[in-house]
Motif scaffolding. Structure first.
Motif, PDB file in Angstrom:
ATOM      1  N   VAL A 101       0.720  -1.296   0.119  1.00  0.00           N
ATOM      2  CA  VAL A 101      -0.028  -0.140   0.067  1.00  0.00           C
ATOM      3  C   VAL A 101       1.147   1.224   0.076  1.00  0.00           C
ATOM      4  O   VAL A 101       0.510   2.299  -0.708  1.00  0.00           O
ATOM      5  N   ILE A 105       1.052   3.902  -3.437  1.00  0.00           N
ATOM      6  CA  ILE A 105       0.771   5.613  -3.218  1.00  0.00           C
ATOM      7  C   ILE A 105       1.868   6.231  -3.576  1.00  0.00           C
ATOM      8  O   ILE A 105       1.523   7.310  -4.144  1.00  0.00           O
ATOM      9  N   VAL A 190      -6.921  11.783   1.359  1.00  0.00           N
ATOM     10  CA  VAL A 190      -7.581  10.447   1.401  1.00  0.00           C
ATOM     11  C   VAL A 190      -6.517   9.396   1.250  1.00  0.00           C
ATOM     12  O   VAL A 190      -6.507   8.374   2.346  1.00  0.00           O
ATOM     13  N   LEU A 191      -5.670   9.533   0.406  1.00  0.00           N
ATOM     14  CA  LEU A 191      -4.540   8.461   0.258  1.00  0.00           C
ATOM     15  C   LEU A 191      -3.401   8.325   1.359  1.00  0.00           C
ATOM     16  O   LEU A 191      -3.326   7.383   2.161  1.00  0.00           O
ATOM     17  N   LEU A 194      -5.434   6.922   4.351  1.00  0.00           N
ATOM     18  CA  LEU A 194      -5.602   5.611   3.975  1.00  0.00           C
ATOM     19  C   LEU A 194      -4.214   4.624   4.383  1.00  0.00           C
ATOM     20  O   LEU A 194      -4.264   3.527   5.059  1.00  0.00           O
ATOM     21  N   GLY A 197      -4.316   4.534   8.337  1.00  0.00           N
ATOM     22  CA  GLY A 197      -5.101   3.538   8.914  1.00  0.00           C
ATOM     23  C   GLY A 197      -4.446   2.434   8.739  1.00  0.00           C
ATOM     24  O   GLY A 197      -4.562   1.520   9.791  1.00  0.00           O
ATOM     25  N   THR A 198      -3.854   2.069   7.585  1.00  0.00           N
ATOM     26  CA  THR A 198      -3.309   0.798   7.220  1.00  0.00           C
ATOM     27  C   THR A 198      -2.131   0.606   8.150  1.00  0.00           C
ATOM     28  O   THR A 198      -2.023  -0.532   8.961  1.00  0.00           O
TER      29      THR A 198
END
Length: 297
Positions: A101, A105, A190-191, A194, A197-198
């Motif tokens: 992830v 990104i 948002v990225l 993300l 959060g990951t």
């Protein structure tokens, strides 16, 4: 010939002409001072050109060797040899997923630049697909090709700016139909969240990433791929930041926190633009914007 010897030879020859044409004595020191200054300036410009060309050659060779050797065939072949092909479910551990992830990104950020850089939609699509499939090897080869396209003059005049710039852009002549600054702010925010959060989820469910058993061959290969892209992004950050300290801190954060820092930095640059400005302005530092009349007045 050394500048001092060249000046001495030139002055000796000119002294003869001064005598022949009966130039007043009080003008001679001024005359020789001007000659000496011009000769030194010419020598300095010549040596600067040689040094500039050497830097560009070094960047080209470094990009090609890093992309093709460290980030490319040798790493992939070695990892396939010792650990098999990567398309296996057992490789998708929580930290491997988090690393992927993080990696992709950053790939999105590089792909956004390529989509701006390439005027042809098909060419841009092909390069982005190669970037998704082959990672940092595509990044290095693409940047290497952009350096090859620079003329000798462009190579000496801010080569990073010339590499970032779209091919047909000429100052204020470049136009975009509609600004997407707000959309880009939302997308990279948002990225960034993300990735945050990951990271939090993976820490809570799988513990610390600093464990030896996590360093499987494919995790190591992915980390190498990831950090080669980080090097490319760090060069951009160093170019953008006028302060050495702020540039160093951003690069340090980029190394430690990866794509979260990338997203935070991109959003920071986007916040400095108005909604009427084109998104591509975040690529350039303030000096290049002002010099090429990108800044709104």
């Amino acid at each position: 010939m050394d500048p001092e010897k060249r000046v001495a030879t030139t002055c000796t020859q000119l002294l003869h002409y001064l005598d022949v044409f009966n130039v007043p004595v009080f003008n001679v020191p001024v005359f020789f001072s001007a000659v000496y200054r011009l000769e030194l300036e010419k020598t300095v410009r010549s040596r600067q050109a040689e040094n500039g060309n050497s830097i560009i050659k070094f960047l080209k060779s470094s990009l090609l060797s890093n992309g093709m050797f460290n980030g490319g065939y040798s790493r992939s072949v070695y990892t396939i040899y010792v650990d098999g092909f990567p398309f296996r479910r057992d490789l998708l551990t929580p930290w491997m997923i988090a690393t992927l992830v993080d990696f992709y990104i950053n790939v999105i950020a590089v792909a956004a630049w390529i989509s701006y850089k390439e005027s042809n939609f098909l060419t841009a699509t092909i390069w982005i697909l190669l970037l998704i499939c082959f990672g940092s090897i595509t990044t290095c080869v693409y940047i290497f090709i952009q350096f090859l396209k620079l003329s000798p003059k462009e190579s000496l005049q801010d080569p990073v700016y010339r590499v970032l710039l779209r091919h047909e852009s000429k100052g204020v002549e470049q136009k975009m139909k509609q600004s997407a600054v707000m959309s880009a702010r939302i997308a990279f925010s948002v990225l960034g969240f993300l990735m945050l959060g990951t990271l939090i989820y993976t820490l809570l469910t799988d513990g610390s990433p600093f464990r030896k058993e996590l360093l499987t061959p494919w995790v190591v290969a992915t980390l190498i791929d990831f950090y080669i892209n980080v090097v490319a992004l760090s060069v951009w950050v160093a170019y953008k930041e006028s302060s050495l300290i702020s540039g160093f801190l951003w690069i340090l954060l980029l190394i430690c926190f990866g794509s979260m820092t990338t997203c935070a930095y991109v959003v920071k640059q986007l916040v400095q633009l108005t909604s009427q400005d084109p998104v591509y302005l975040i690529l350039f530092n303030r000096g290049n914007r002002a010099e090429n009349r990108y800044e709104r007045t």
